[in-house]
Design a protein around this motif. Sequence first.
Motif, PDB file in Angstrom:
ATOM      1  N   THR A 124      81.696 -90.125 -36.533  1.00 14.02           N
ATOM      2  CA  THR A 124      82.314 -89.170 -37.461  1.00 14.02           C
ATOM      3  C   THR A 124      83.834 -89.285 -37.472  1.00 14.02           C
ATOM      4  N   LYS A 125      84.382 -89.958 -36.477  1.00 18.22           N
ATOM      5  CA  LYS A 125      85.830 -90.206 -36.438  1.00 18.22           C
ATOM      6  C   LYS A 125      86.170 -91.568 -37.044  1.00 18.22           C
ATOM      7  N   GLU A 126      85.172 -92.223 -37.598  1.00 19.52           N
ATOM      8  CA  GLU A 126      85.291 -93.470 -38.349  1.00 19.52           C
ATOM      9  C   GLU A 126      85.756 -94.670 -37.529  1.00 19.52           C
ATOM     10  N   TYR A 127      85.361 -94.707 -36.256  1.00 23.64           N
ATOM     11  CA  TYR A 127      85.572 -95.909 -35.458  1.00 23.64           C
ATOM     12  C   TYR A 127      84.492 -96.918 -35.814  1.00 23.64           C
ATOM     13  N   GLU A 128      84.811 -98.182 -35.660  1.00 29.99           N
ATOM     14  CA  GLU A 128      83.809 -99.228 -35.755  1.00 29.99           C
ATOM     15  C   GLU A 128      83.170 -99.303 -34.372  1.00 29.99           C
ATOM     16  N   ILE A 129      81.867 -99.091 -34.301  1.00 28.21           N
ATOM     17  CA  ILE A 129      81.180 -98.919 -33.015  1.00 28.21           C
ATOM     18  C   ILE A 129      80.227-100.074 -32.748  1.00 28.21           C
ATOM     19  N   PHE A 130      80.321-100.584 -31.521  1.00 26.22           N
ATOM     20  CA  PHE A 130      79.424-101.622 -31.040  1.00 26.22           C
ATOM     21  C   PHE A 130      78.772-101.097 -29.765  1.00 26.22           C
ATOM     22  N   ILE A 131      77.458-101.102 -29.727  1.00 25.47           N
ATOM     23  CA  ILE A 131      76.718-100.648 -28.549  1.00 25.47           C
ATOM     24  C   ILE A 131      76.215-101.876 -27.806  1.00 25.47           C
ATOM     25  N   ALA A 132      76.448-101.922 -26.505  1.00 27.57           N
ATOM     26  CA  ALA A 132      75.866-102.968 -25.666  1.00 27.57           C
ATOM     27  C   ALA A 132      74.437-102.539 -25.341  1.00 27.57           C
ATOM     28  N   SER A 133      73.486-103.094 -26.067  1.00 28.41           N
ATOM     29  CA  SER A 133      72.094-102.632 -26.019  1.00 28.41           C
ATOM     30  C   SER A 133      71.470-102.696 -24.631  1.00 28.41           C
ATOM     31  N   ASP A 134      71.956-103.594 -23.799  1.00 29.91           N
ATOM     32  CA  ASP A 134      71.389-103.793 -22.465  1.00 29.91           C
ATOM     33  C   ASP A 134      72.339-103.342 -21.355  1.00 29.91           C
ATOM     34  N   ALA A 135      73.322-102.499 -21.720  1.00 32.26           N
ATOM     35  CA  ALA A 135      74.313-102.038 -20.732  1.00 32.26           C
ATOM     36  C   ALA A 135      74.464-100.523 -20.746  1.00 32.26           C
ATOM     37  N   HIS A 136      73.398 -99.832 -21.111  1.00 37.87           N
ATOM     38  CA  HIS A 136      73.363 -98.377 -20.961  1.00 37.87           C
ATOM     39  C   HIS A 136      72.017 -98.004 -20.363  1.00 37.87           C
ATOM     40  N   THR A 137      72.000 -96.881 -19.672  1.00 36.63           N
ATOM     41  CA  THR A 137      70.796 -96.501 -18.936  1.00 36.63           C
ATOM     42  C   THR A 137      70.607 -94.992 -18.936  1.00 36.63           C
ATOM     43  N   THR A 138      69.430 -94.601 -18.515  1.00 32.74           N
ATOM     44  CA  THR A 138      69.102 -93.195 -18.355  1.00 32.74           C
ATOM     45  C   THR A 138      67.973 -93.082 -17.333  1.00 32.74           C
ATOM     46  N   ALA A 139      67.497 -91.862 -17.145  1.00 27.57           N
ATOM     47  CA  ALA A 139      66.380 -91.606 -16.233  1.00 27.57           C
ATOM     48  C   ALA A 139      65.133 -91.297 -17.043  1.00 27.57           C
ATOM     49  N   ASN A 140      63.985 -91.362 -16.382  1.00 20.31           N
ATOM     50  CA  ASN A 140      62.767 -90.873 -17.017  1.00 20.31           C
ATOM     51  C   ASN A 140      62.944 -89.386 -17.291  1.00 20.31           C
ATOM     52  N   ARG A 141      62.428 -88.928 -18.406  1.00 22.52           N
ATOM     53  CA  ARG A 141      62.501 -87.511 -18.782  1.00 22.52           C
ATOM     54  C   ARG A 141      61.082 -86.932 -18.789  1.00 22.52           C
ATOM     55  N   PRO A 142      60.948 -85.602 -18.847  1.00 27.55           N
ATOM     56  CA  PRO A 142      59.617 -85.001 -18.753  1.00 27.55           C
ATOM     57  C   PRO A 142      58.584 -85.537 -19.759  1.00 27.55           C
ATOM     58  N   TYR A 143      59.008 -85.925 -20.969  1.00 26.92           N
ATOM     59  CA  TYR A 143      58.046 -86.326 -21.979  1.00 26.92           C
ATOM     60  C   TYR A 143      58.179 -87.779 -22.422  1.00 26.92           C
ATOM     61  N   ILE A 144      59.105 -88.529 -21.791  1.00 33.59           N
ATOM     62  CA  ILE A 144      59.323 -89.909 -22.232  1.00 33.59           C
ATOM     63  C   ILE A 144      59.984 -90.710 -21.105  1.00 33.59           C
ATOM     64  N   ASP A 145      59.607 -91.976 -20.998  1.00 29.74           N
ATOM     65  CA  ASP A 145      60.200 -92.788 -19.933  1.00 29.74           C
ATOM     66  C   ASP A 145      61.524 -93.407 -20.378  1.00 29.74           C
ATOM     67  N   ALA A 146      62.306 -93.831 -19.403  1.00 29.94           N
ATOM     68  CA  ALA A 146      63.659 -94.353 -19.662  1.00 29.94           C
ATOM     69  C   ALA A 146      63.661 -95.587 -20.565  1.00 29.94           C
ATOM     70  N   PRO A 147      62.810 -96.600 -20.338  1.00 29.37           N
ATOM     71  CA  PRO A 147      62.847 -97.764 -21.238  1.00 29.37           C
ATOM     72  C   PRO A 147      62.586 -97.392 -22.700  1.00 29.37           C
ATOM     73  N   THR A 148      61.670 -96.460 -22.932  1.00 27.05           N
ATOM     74  CA  THR A 148      61.385 -96.032 -24.302  1.00 27.05           C
ATOM     75  C   THR A 148      62.597 -95.310 -24.894  1.00 27.05           C
ATOM     76  N   LEU A 149      63.233 -94.449 -24.105  1.00 25.79           N
ATOM     77  CA  LEU A 149      64.449 -93.760 -24.574  1.00 25.79           C
ATOM     78  C   LEU A 149      65.549 -94.753 -24.948  1.00 25.79           C
ATOM     79  N   ILE A 150      65.762 -95.743 -24.107  1.00 27.84           N
ATOM     80  CA  ILE A 150      66.802 -96.746 -24.351  1.00 27.84           C
ATOM     81  C   ILE A 150      66.489 -97.521 -25.635  1.00 27.84           C
ATOM     82  N   ASN A 151      65.263 -97.997 -25.765  1.00 30.69           N
ATOM     83  CA  ASN A 151      64.877 -98.731 -26.971  1.00 30.69           C
ATOM     84  C   ASN A 151      64.973 -97.859 -28.216  1.00 30.69           C
TER      85      ASN A 151
END
Length: 186
Positions: A124-151
């Motif tokens: 919303t601040k109009e930056y050009e954004i690039f996400i490193a798809s394989d360089a962010h992580t999370t934990a498993n959550r109550p209703y979904i696992d971490a790999p699914t969340l990341i994907n």
Amino acid sequence: MKALLIIDMQLGSFNPYSSRFNTLNIIAKINQLSSSFRREKLQILFIKHNGTKENYLIPNTPEFDILPELTQDNTDVTVIKEANDAFYQTELQSILKQNNITQLYICGCATDYCVDATVKSALTKEYEIFIASDAHTTANRPYIDAPTLINHHNWLWADMTPTKHKITVLSTDEIVTSLLDKRQTK
């Protein structure tokens, strides 16, 4: 100009390291990115969460520190935040403007909280954004696992309606190669 944002890679978020998906590989990918950014003399910003309100990630405690395996340099900038969004009531926006940063490369923790909130705020601040798809992580959550969340988030970000720019989701290797290619064409 480009900047790498490394979000919330703090000891307290990785206690134990196995609490986050693929931690050691994520650390290696972030180090690969930061090494490439340093080689190109590009800005690196470590975003750290002050969780005093949540009694978590409290400044001046070991849990507040960046993971020791992550490479840091005295030219890196640290921004302290108190909400999921790294722009909310921080100096991040002014630092980026002062350094003429228009492109943000984003990695870190947690995909579904602070990374996502920061990505959407940057859009919303109009930056050009690039996400490193394989360089962010999370934990498993109550209703979904971490790999699914990341994907799911990689798909969501790539498919979001653009503001000034569309979000680009690339692997770490693709980002590093694009930095190298741009240097060779200069």
